[in-house]
Write a protein that holds these residues in place. Structure first.
Motif, PDB file in Angstrom:
ATOM      1  N   LEU A 105       0.810  -1.219   0.000  1.00 35.14           N
ATOM      2  CA  LEU A 105       0.000   0.000   0.000  1.00 35.14           C
ATOM      3  C   LEU A 105       0.842   1.268   0.000  1.00 35.14           C
ATOM      4  O   LEU A 105       1.997   1.270   0.416  1.00 35.14           O
ATOM      5  CB  LEU A 105      -0.909   0.025   1.237  1.00 35.14           C
ATOM      6  N   GLY A 106       0.205   2.351  -0.451  1.00 41.48           N
ATOM      7  CA  GLY A 106       0.784   3.674  -0.350  1.00 41.48           C
ATOM      8  C   GLY A 106      -0.199   4.595   0.356  1.00 41.48           C
ATOM      9  O   GLY A 106      -1.377   4.257   0.538  1.00 41.48           O
ATOM     10  N   ASN A 107       0.284   5.783   0.766  1.00 44.94           N
ATOM     11  CA  ASN A 107      -0.555   6.723   1.497  1.00 44.94           C
ATOM     12  C   ASN A 107       0.002   8.119   1.285  1.00 44.94           C
ATOM     13  O   ASN A 107       1.001   8.306   0.583  1.00 44.94           O
ATOM     14  CB  ASN A 107      -0.574   6.360   2.987  1.00 44.94           C
ATOM     15  N   GLU A 121       2.507   8.470  20.616  1.00 41.87           N
ATOM     16  CA  GLU A 121       3.054   7.110  20.502  1.00 41.87           C
ATOM     17  C   GLU A 121       2.649   6.427  19.201  1.00 41.87           C
ATOM     18  O   GLU A 121       3.244   5.425  18.806  1.00 41.87           O
ATOM     19  CB  GLU A 121       2.594   6.265  21.685  1.00 41.87           C
ATOM     20  N   SER A 122       1.611   6.957  18.540  1.00 38.90           N
ATOM     21  CA  SER A 122       1.180   6.404  17.256  1.00 38.90           C
ATOM     22  C   SER A 122       0.410   7.472  16.503  1.00 38.90           C
ATOM     23  O   SER A 122       0.037   8.507  17.070  1.00 38.90           O
ATOM     24  CB  SER A 122       0.276   5.179  17.458  1.00 38.90           C
ATOM     25  N   VAL A 123       0.153   7.223  15.236  1.00 36.82           N
ATOM     26  CA  VAL A 123      -0.593   8.197  14.439  1.00 36.82           C
ATOM     27  C   VAL A 123      -2.021   8.357  14.968  1.00 36.82           C
ATOM     28  O   VAL A 123      -2.578   9.459  14.962  1.00 36.82           O
ATOM     29  CB  VAL A 123      -0.593   7.802  12.945  1.00 36.82           C
ATOM     30  N   ARG A 124      -2.610   7.279  15.470  1.00 41.13           N
ATOM     31  CA  ARG A 124      -3.978   7.377  15.986  1.00 41.13           C
ATOM     32  C   ARG A 124      -4.018   8.192  17.278  1.00 41.13           C
ATOM     33  O   ARG A 124      -5.001   8.884  17.549  1.00 41.13           O
ATOM     34  CB  ARG A 124      -4.578   5.983  16.186  1.00 41.13           C
ATOM     35  N   ILE A 172      -0.262  16.306  12.008  1.00 38.18           N
ATOM     36  CA  ILE A 172       0.155  15.712  10.737  1.00 38.18           C
ATOM     37  C   ILE A 172      -0.070  14.212  10.844  1.00 38.18           C
ATOM     38  O   ILE A 172       0.523  13.532  11.695  1.00 38.18           O
ATOM     39  CB  ILE A 172       1.629  16.027  10.426  1.00 38.18           C
ATOM     40  N   VAL A 173      -0.975  13.720  10.009  1.00 45.87           N
ATOM     41  CA  VAL A 173      -1.360  12.309  10.026  1.00 45.87           C
ATOM     42  C   VAL A 173      -1.486  11.831   8.583  1.00 45.87           C
ATOM     43  O   VAL A 173      -1.322  12.600   7.644  1.00 45.87           O
ATOM     44  CB  VAL A 173      -2.705  12.098  10.767  1.00 45.87           C
ATOM     45  N   TYR A 174      -1.791  10.569   8.406  1.00 46.64           N
ATOM     46  CA  TYR A 174      -2.058  10.061   7.067  1.00 46.64           C
ATOM     47  C   TYR A 174      -3.453  10.523   6.614  1.00 46.64           C
ATOM     48  O   TYR A 174      -4.362  10.687   7.437  1.00 46.64           O
ATOM     49  CB  TYR A 174      -2.005   8.537   7.036  1.00 46.64           C
ATOM     50  N   SER A 175      -3.605  10.673   5.325  1.00 44.65           N
ATOM     51  CA  SER A 175      -4.923  11.087   4.806  1.00 44.65           C
ATOM     52  C   SER A 175      -5.992  10.064   5.174  1.00 44.65           C
ATOM     53  O   SER A 175      -7.143  10.426   5.433  1.00 44.65           O
ATOM     54  CB  SER A 175      -4.858  11.259   3.285  1.00 44.65           C
ATOM     55  N   THR A 176      -5.618   8.783   5.232  1.00 44.74           N
ATOM     56  CA  THR A 176      -6.589   7.743   5.574  1.00 44.74           C
ATOM     57  C   THR A 176      -7.088   7.872   7.005  1.00 44.74           C
ATOM     58  O   THR A 176      -8.237   7.543   7.306  1.00 44.74           O
ATOM     59  CB  THR A 176      -5.967   6.346   5.372  1.00 44.74           C
TER      60      THR A 176
END
Length: 261
Positions: A105-107, A174-177, A192-196
């Motif tokens: 996958l990509g993001n 600690e994580s993106v979430r 700043i997070v992933y678009s998903t």
């Protein structure tokens, strides 16, 4: 003779109540996956279980955390990392069945704000002043020294010349979430997070997208571990299927391979 028959019957009944759950338990695989995969992979896992009868026990955390757990002997069958570095890390420690590895996958990474923020859409490019945009508030992302989204974020801001001024304002999660939650709760004015991730959290809005050429390609490799159960191969095959592609693309991931089924 009757007593022997009765004894055998009792053993059959006993095995029926104790052996069957053990067999069912054998049909479970453990998937360690990057936190950003949760919503999409939960749906993929449900489809896999419906098709094969094999249950999936998923553990979501930062790729850095999961890689170190695998290194320490955690019983994972599959590892899905949010960057190639942490997959390389476990490969180097002989914990990955290398021929099974695939860049799946990509993001992309985006700048987010709380849904009710007065910050509008911004253009992220040369001269972008993130520190000024944040004002007195905090900027949330993953730990820039370990968590993939943080590493991508720092790389992008360095490329744009915006890192040095903005660095003191960062709240390292600690994580993106965890970073996503800080923004959704208003504890950080930007993130700043992933678009998903932004797409599955109603408490935030996307205010800008980082150009792809400002950071290394965001790639999610997946592989079986060296201790994986045989069912892990079926799971990897399912990830490469059209059914999985449809789900993953619905959540906004870029599917990097051609489906094999």
């Amino acid at each position: 003779m009757h007593r022997l028959t009765g004894l055998l019957l009792s053993l059959v009944i006993l095995c029926g109540s104790t052996c069957a759950p053990a067999l069912a338990e054998d049909k479970t695989i453990v998937v360690f996956a990057a936190a950003s995969m949760k919503n999409a992979l939960d749906d993929v896992d449900a489809g896999f279980t419906a098709k094969t009868g094999v249950k999936v026990q998923a553990s979501y955390a930062a790729s850095s955390t999961l890689a170190k757990q695998i290194e320490q002997g955690a019983p994972a069958d599959i590892f899905v990392s949010a960057d190639t570095d942490w997959m390389d890390y476990v490969v180097a420690r002989k914990d990955i069945n290398v021929p099974t590895r695939v860049n799946l996958l990509g993001n992309s990474i985006v700048l987010i704000a709380p849904k009710d923020s007065t910050i509008g859409n911004v253009t992220i490019g040369p001269g972008f002043d993130l520190a000024k945009l944040a004002g007195d508030g905090k900027i949330a992302t993953g730990d820039v020294n370990a968590v993939p989204v943080g590493k991508y974020a720092k790389a992008a801001l360095e490329k744009l010349g915006a890192w040095q001024a903005a660095a003191p304002k960062f709240a390292m999660a600690e994580s993106v979430r965890a970073a996503l939650t800080l923004v959704a709760r208003g504890e950080a004015v930007l993130g700043i997070v992933y678009s998903t991730d932004a797409k599955v959290e109603p408490g935030v809005k996307i205010v800008g997208t980082f150009p792809a050429d400002t950071h290394p390609p965001i790639i999610y490799p997946v592989a079986a571990t060296t201790t994986a159960k045989p069912e892990a191969n079926d799971y990897l095959s399912y990830l490469k299927s059209q059914a999985a592609k449809t789900v993953l693309e619905k959540y906004g991931f870029d599917y990097l391979i051609h489906p094999t089924s």
